[in-house]
Design a protein around this motif. Structure first.
Motif, PDB file in Angstrom:
ATOM      1  N   TYR A  36      11.804 -14.670 -21.897  1.00 48.17           N
ATOM      2  CA  TYR A  36      11.239 -13.192 -22.606  1.00 48.17           C
ATOM      3  C   TYR A  36      12.166 -13.009 -23.916  1.00 48.17           C
ATOM      4  CZ  TYR A  36       9.501 -12.431 -17.755  1.00 48.17           C
ATOM      5  OH  TYR A  36       8.723 -12.705 -16.807  1.00 48.17           O
ATOM      6  N   MET A  37      11.964 -12.145 -24.922  1.00 47.36           N
ATOM      7  CA  MET A  37      12.431 -11.952 -25.796  1.00 47.36           C
ATOM      8  C   MET A  37      12.714 -12.996 -26.687  1.00 47.36           C
ATOM      9  SD  MET A  37      14.873  -8.717 -24.513  1.00 47.36           S
ATOM     10  CE  MET A  37      14.928  -7.700 -26.035  1.00 47.36           C
ATOM     11  N   GLN A  38      12.072 -14.024 -26.536  1.00 49.36           N
ATOM     12  CA  GLN A  38      11.798 -15.375 -27.129  1.00 49.36           C
ATOM     13  C   GLN A  38      12.915 -16.248 -26.880  1.00 49.36           C
ATOM     14  OE1 GLN A  38      11.153 -14.850 -31.395  1.00 49.36           O
ATOM     15  NE2 GLN A  38      10.492 -12.530 -31.128  1.00 49.36           N
ATOM     16  N   VAL A  39      14.261 -15.835 -26.365  1.00 53.86           N
ATOM     17  CA  VAL A  39      15.391 -16.557 -26.254  1.00 53.86           C
ATOM     18  C   VAL A  39      15.948 -16.447 -24.986  1.00 53.86           C
ATOM     19  CG1 VAL A  39      15.767 -17.002 -28.769  1.00 53.86           C
ATOM     20  CG2 VAL A  39      16.858 -15.055 -27.552  1.00 53.86           C
ATOM     21  N   ASP A  40      15.491 -15.447 -24.039  1.00 54.80           N
ATOM     22  CA  ASP A  40      15.994 -15.021 -22.994  1.00 54.80           C
ATOM     23  C   ASP A  40      15.412 -15.634 -21.715  1.00 54.80           C
ATOM     24  OD1 ASP A  40      17.654 -13.970 -21.038  1.00 54.80           O
ATOM     25  OD2 ASP A  40      17.268 -11.804 -21.544  1.00 54.80           O
ATOM     26  N   PRO A  41      15.830 -16.596 -20.973  1.00 52.63           N
ATOM     27  CA  PRO A  41      15.360 -17.098 -19.916  1.00 52.63           C
ATOM     28  C   PRO A  41      15.574 -16.486 -18.750  1.00 52.63           C
ATOM     29  CG  PRO A  41      16.687 -18.797 -20.749  1.00 52.63           C
ATOM     30  CD  PRO A  41      16.767 -17.681 -21.635  1.00 52.63           C
ATOM     31  N   ARG A  42      14.912 -16.020 -17.742  1.00 58.98           N
ATOM     32  CA  ARG A  42      15.429 -15.339 -16.421  1.00 58.98           C
ATOM     33  C   ARG A  42      14.457 -16.000 -15.416  1.00 58.98           C
ATOM     34  NH1 ARG A  42      14.641  -9.313 -18.901  1.00 58.98           N
ATOM     35  NH2 ARG A  42      15.817  -9.799 -20.825  1.00 58.98           N
ATOM     36  N   ARG A  43      15.387 -16.046 -14.034  1.00 62.30           N
ATOM     37  CA  ARG A  43      14.799 -16.782 -13.190  1.00 62.30           C
ATOM     38  C   ARG A  43      14.071 -15.935 -12.040  1.00 62.30           C
ATOM     39  NH1 ARG A  43      15.877 -21.978 -12.752  1.00 62.30           N
ATOM     40  NH2 ARG A  43      17.687 -22.866 -13.974  1.00 62.30           N
ATOM     41  N   ASP A  44      12.961 -16.471 -11.529  1.00 63.03           N
ATOM     42  CA  ASP A  44      12.364 -15.722 -10.406  1.00 63.03           C
ATOM     43  C   ASP A  44      13.294 -15.548  -9.264  1.00 63.03           C
ATOM     44  OD1 ASP A  44      10.538 -14.781  -8.410  1.00 63.03           O
ATOM     45  OD2 ASP A  44       8.878 -15.444  -9.699  1.00 63.03           O
ATOM     46  N   HIS A  45      13.338 -14.227  -8.955  1.00 61.07           N
ATOM     47  CA  HIS A  45      14.104 -14.228  -7.361  1.00 61.07           C
ATOM     48  C   HIS A  45      13.587 -14.043  -6.199  1.00 61.07           C
ATOM     49  CE1 HIS A  45      17.568 -13.995 -10.133  1.00 61.07           C
ATOM     50  NE2 HIS A  45      18.554 -13.826  -9.205  1.00 61.07           N
ATOM     51  N   SER A  46      12.311 -14.443  -6.266  1.00 54.62           N
ATOM     52  CA  SER A  46      11.269 -14.374  -4.762  1.00 54.62           C
ATOM     53  C   SER A  46      11.521 -15.736  -4.054  1.00 54.62           C
ATOM     54  CB  SER A  46       9.825 -14.133  -5.100  1.00 54.62           C
ATOM     55  OG  SER A  46       9.490 -14.960  -6.119  1.00 54.62           O
ATOM     56  N   TRP A  47      12.037 -16.918  -4.734  1.00 62.36           N
ATOM     57  CA  TRP A  47      12.298 -17.954  -3.908  1.00 62.36           C
ATOM     58  C   TRP A  47      10.802 -18.462  -3.399  1.00 62.36           C
ATOM     59  CZ3 TRP A  47      16.239 -14.321  -3.705  1.00 62.36           C
ATOM     60  CH2 TRP A  47      17.373 -14.501  -4.424  1.00 62.36           C
ATOM     61  N   HIS A  48       9.801 -18.384  -4.245  1.00 64.41           N
ATOM     62  CA  HIS A  48       8.476 -18.662  -3.641  1.00 64.41           C
ATOM     63  C   HIS A  48       8.440 -20.369  -3.259  1.00 64.41           C
ATOM     64  CE1 HIS A  48       5.835 -15.201  -4.007  1.00 64.41           C
ATOM     65  NE2 HIS A  48       6.607 -15.137  -5.081  1.00 64.41           N
ATOM     66  N   VAL A  49       7.907 -20.751  -2.542  1.00 66.78           N
ATOM     67  CA  VAL A  49       7.406 -22.202  -2.004  1.00 66.78           C
ATOM     68  C   VAL A  49       6.573 -22.755  -3.263  1.00 66.78           C
ATOM     69  CG1 VAL A  49       6.565 -23.950  -0.441  1.00 66.78           C
ATOM     70  CG2 VAL A  49       8.250 -21.976   0.233  1.00 66.78           C
ATOM     71  N   PRO A  50       6.605 -23.692  -3.841  1.00 68.48           N
ATOM     72  CA  PRO A  50       5.613 -24.173  -4.581  1.00 68.48           C
ATOM     73  C   PRO A  50       4.345 -24.336  -4.056  1.00 68.48           C
ATOM     74  CG  PRO A  50       7.644 -25.261  -5.244  1.00 68.48           C
ATOM     75  CD  PRO A  50       7.859 -24.547  -3.731  1.00 68.48           C
TER      76      PRO A  50
END
Length: 779
Positions: free
Chosen positions: A393-407
């Protein structure tokens, strides 16, 4: 015996501290004065040296600062940046930092930077205006290393114009409303709705100790008294604070047959609600409720798993600030809290990333040979790579998904959700990834279970099976509360038997989120039935729930008897208080005007809509609702003028030209109507309803163009009803239909009809196609 002695020790200590504090409390006087006061983070340094050291320089510490040499990271040494062919300058005047950038009037001005905002991987800067507003300028400094692409100025929203909400001088970049509650400590917005000004205050400019722990005056006073008495207070005993920020699970144990440790006991704690106040996508309702000791929904209205924020399977799409994702997870269900992984003071991981998951996941069961099937110690073999994918997000800010989904590439190939397999293996397909995972995990329980994403996707495309699928998801106890609540919210407009059963059970549920979701889910019912469903929620102990229940019912105020009106009034007062708190935004005043309209206070409603337009002229809903009110009064001319004014103020709106098109259709001005309906459909691009109505409006003048518009409705929404409508329009106008056709036109319509019915065969029942074909044969 030892346990009894320990309990007695604690009781004696508490009693002694209370006695020691009695003179202090007596001096404080009234009950209001006895409330703990904010004292500032400096008061914590002497006793909590390690914690303060970890906090200093953290994201919380640097959340907001006065602009000075210690806080400003950007280069203001006569730097310039060309944006859209124009020069923007960053410079200094003495110790102050300045920019020369374009204002809302289209001209370039010098603005003084008063505050910094954030620290890494980017830093933003704020300008203070005379009316108390703090606004974030559109340029940010990339704080990453130069070799990583950083150490540069960049424009956060390069395509925005002054009529956009997120243009830098508008409400979307207003700190007082958008950011302040989370980036400063003990914030009071202090908005003046009459003069449209702010006098915002805070105890500390950044996120200090008391932002999480609460006001510390009692804690410090009692600790000092205990110290004088020579009685040590263990560090985990935060006497004097009103909240428990400990972890919920004190001990994790091994259980036969499980590859992860299981909680021995889950204790109630207020840690999650404390973190959620900022690490969530929500709307603030007030500044008075205690969301830590009470319900989170007493102070904030949490966003559920909506299409605007999440993919149908719950993966993050837009920024969600973690909490909405986390609530979906098995981690949340088991009792994991934020500080199981993160140090609360530095906000970094407590231990190296590769070891965090191994705290509970037995390492021997998650080796490359058994689980990751990628080379050991590679990026692909990290837990986070597959279970916590990053979105930037905001072009340079990577954030991790915290739902821990199974692919789930098996879902991706049907409902087009992203999956981590093909995000890395970009030369492969979802089908390939599905086969690969099936070979690795042939007995996976996840692949044999029906996923809620199917119901959410079916609802998004208008599939006829969606209502029942949503109702089943809403009642599935194996799903998280936020998913069940989101299923209920998506049921809005449905009225089937299963929908009614799901709603009846949900309004009685212990979960605040599930009861909240039921309110929107009941929208399809007529007033009498909806009152029966929602009336119990008008007395709900949670503010968000009773207020939204009142807002849902007040639209039928004129149908209510006196007893119903009396029952409605207290929660309706709560709802109106929430809107007054948010009167610095167009939505707050528009919601308030809607209530006045429903109560029959028409003049007051019109005035409040106009006030909403004045403070936020680019907010399209104010114009649309005001136009609806004028139309209800029989004044189509005023309604149309209001919509046209809205389109001028917000040229990117699709809702306003859509409403204008409908208004013109009502007065039989079809040519103008189709122009506005076309504008609405093309502006929205992916709104199937707009394409559908535009297509129907075109039928009398251009059958083939109508067919194309209706087909676009089907393509962007996936609703078979839109494809059926296209076929029906073609059938109705084949040969000597409602308008005369040339031989060439007849042939084109016939070809289009054949293509349409061939495609319809894959999504509609055979009898529907047979009916259309009979229509053609009659012609």
């Amino acid at each position: 015996m030892a346990q009894w002695k320990r309990a007695s020790y604690w009781q004696g200590l508490i009693g002694l501290l209370v006695l020691l504090s009695a003179p202090l409390l007596a001096q404080e006087g009234s009950s209001e004065n006895r409330a703990a006061q904010f004292v500032g983070s400096d008061a914590c340094v002497d006793c909590h040296i390690e914690e303060v050291a970890a906090w200093q320089g953290s994201h919380h510490d640097m959340a907001m600062r006065h602009a000075d040499n210690a806080s400003v990271l950007g280069d203001f040494n006569e730097r310039s940046m060309i944006h859209q062919g124009e020069e923007n300058r960053f410079f200094r005047k003495g110790d102050a930092y300045w920019v020369n950038i374009q204002g809302s009037d289209g001209k370039w001005h010098d603005y003084k930077i008063s505050y910094t905002f954030g620290w890494s991987p980017l830093q933003q800067y704020m300008v203070e205006f005379d009316d108390g507003r703090l606004q974030l300028i559109p340029f940010a400094w990339d704080t990453r290393r130069a070799e990583d692409g950083g150490q540069r100025w960049f424009h956060l929203y390069p395509d925005l114009t002054p009529t956009d909400e997120f243009y830098w001088t508008n409400t979307g970049q207003n700190w007082n409303f958008m950011c302040a509650d989370c980036h400063s400590t003990n914030l009071k917005k202090n908005y003046d709705p009459v003069n449209n000004t702010y006098a915002t205050t805070w105890s500390e400019i950044n996120v200090g100790c008391e932002a999480c722990h609460g006001p510390a005056s009692k804690h410090i006073a009692l600790a000092q008294q205990a110290q004088k008495a020579g009685i040590p207070i263990p560090s985990e005993f935060h006497y004097g604070f009103d909240r428990d920020l400990s972890i919920a699970v004190k001990e994790w144990v091994y259980q036969e047959g499980h590859s992860t440790l299981q909680p021995k006991e889950v204790m109630p704690t207020q840690q999650l609600q404390t973190c959620a106040q900022c690490h969530s996508r929500r709307t603030q309702l007030n500044e008075t409720a205690d969301h830590v000791k009470g319900a989170l929904l007493d102070k904030y209205r949490l966003s559920l798993i909506t299409a605007e924020l999440y993919y149908p399977d719950g993966q993050i799409f837009d920024e969600d600030y973690v909490y909405g994702s986390f609530l979906q997870s098995q981690m949340a269900e088991k009792g994991v809290t934020c500080t199981n992984c993160h140090d609360p003071h530095s906000a970094t991981l407590k231990i190296p990333q590769e070891a965090v998951c191994s705290q509970c996941h037995i390492a021997s069961e998650y080796t490359p040979e058994k689980h990751t099937f990628h080379q050991a110690n590679s990026e692909a073999s990290q837990c986070t790579s597959c279970h916590m994918p990053e979105t930037t997000y905001m072009q340079v800010d990577p954030r991790r998904d915290h739902s821990w989904h199974v692919p789930r590439p098996d879902l991706s190939q049907h409902i087009k959700t992203p999956n981590v397999c093909t995000s890395c293996h970009q030369d492969q397909t979802d089908q390939w990834a599905d086969k690969q995972i099936a070979s690795w995990f042939p007995n996976s329980k996840y692949r044999s279970q029906q996923h809620f994403a199917v119901a959410f996707y079916a609802d998004a495309i208008g599939h006829r099976g969606a209502p029942d699928a949503l109702a089943y998801s809403a009642q599935d106890a194996s799903l998280s509360d936020i998913i069940r609540a989101s299923a209920l919210e998506r049921m809005a407009g449905n009225t089937g038997k299963n929908t009614l059963v799901a709603l009846a059970r949900s309004v009685k549920h212990d979960s605040d989120l599930i009861r909240l979701g039921a309110i929107a889910g009941s929208a399809g019912y007529a007033f009498g039935d909806r009152w029966q469903i929602l009336a119990p929620l008008l007395d709900d102990p949670v503010l968000s729930i009773r207020a939204e229940a009142a807002a849902a019912l007040v639209g039928s105020y004129q149908q209510m008897n006196s007893a119903q009106r009396e029952q409605l009034q207290p929660p309706l007062d709560d709802y109106m208080a929430i809107q007054r708190f948010n009167a610095d935004r167009g939505f707050g005043r528009t919601n308030l005007a809607n209530v006045y309209r429903d109560l029959g206070q028409t003049d007051k409603a019109i005035q409040t809509y106009q006030e909403a337009i004045k403070i936020e002229p680019y907010f399209e809903n104010s114009y649309a609702n005001l136009a609806d009110l004028y139309r209800a009064q029989g004044d189509e001319d005023k309604a149309l003028k209001t919509l046209l004014a809205g389109m001028k103020a917000q040229p990117k709106s699709s809702a306003l030209p859509y409403s204008a098109g409908l208004a013109l259709l009502r007065i039989s001005k079809h040519q103008q109507a189709t122009q506005y309906l076309k504008q609405a459909a093309e502006t929205a691009e992916r709104n199937p309803q707009y394409w559908y109505v535009y297509g129907l409006a075109l039928e009398k003048t251009d059958v083939l163009a109508a067919s194309k518009a209706l087909h676009m409705a089907y393509q962007v929404g996936g609703n078979p009803q839109h494809l059926y409508a296209e076929c029906e329009v073609l059938a109705r106008n084949y040969a000597q239909g409602e308008i005369a056709q040339s031989d060439i036109a007849q042939e084109e319509i016939a070809q289009a009809f054949e293509l349409c019915t061939n495609q319809l065969a894959g999504v509609a029942p055979p009898e529907a196609i047979q009916q259309l074909q009979r229509y053609i044969r009659k012609k």
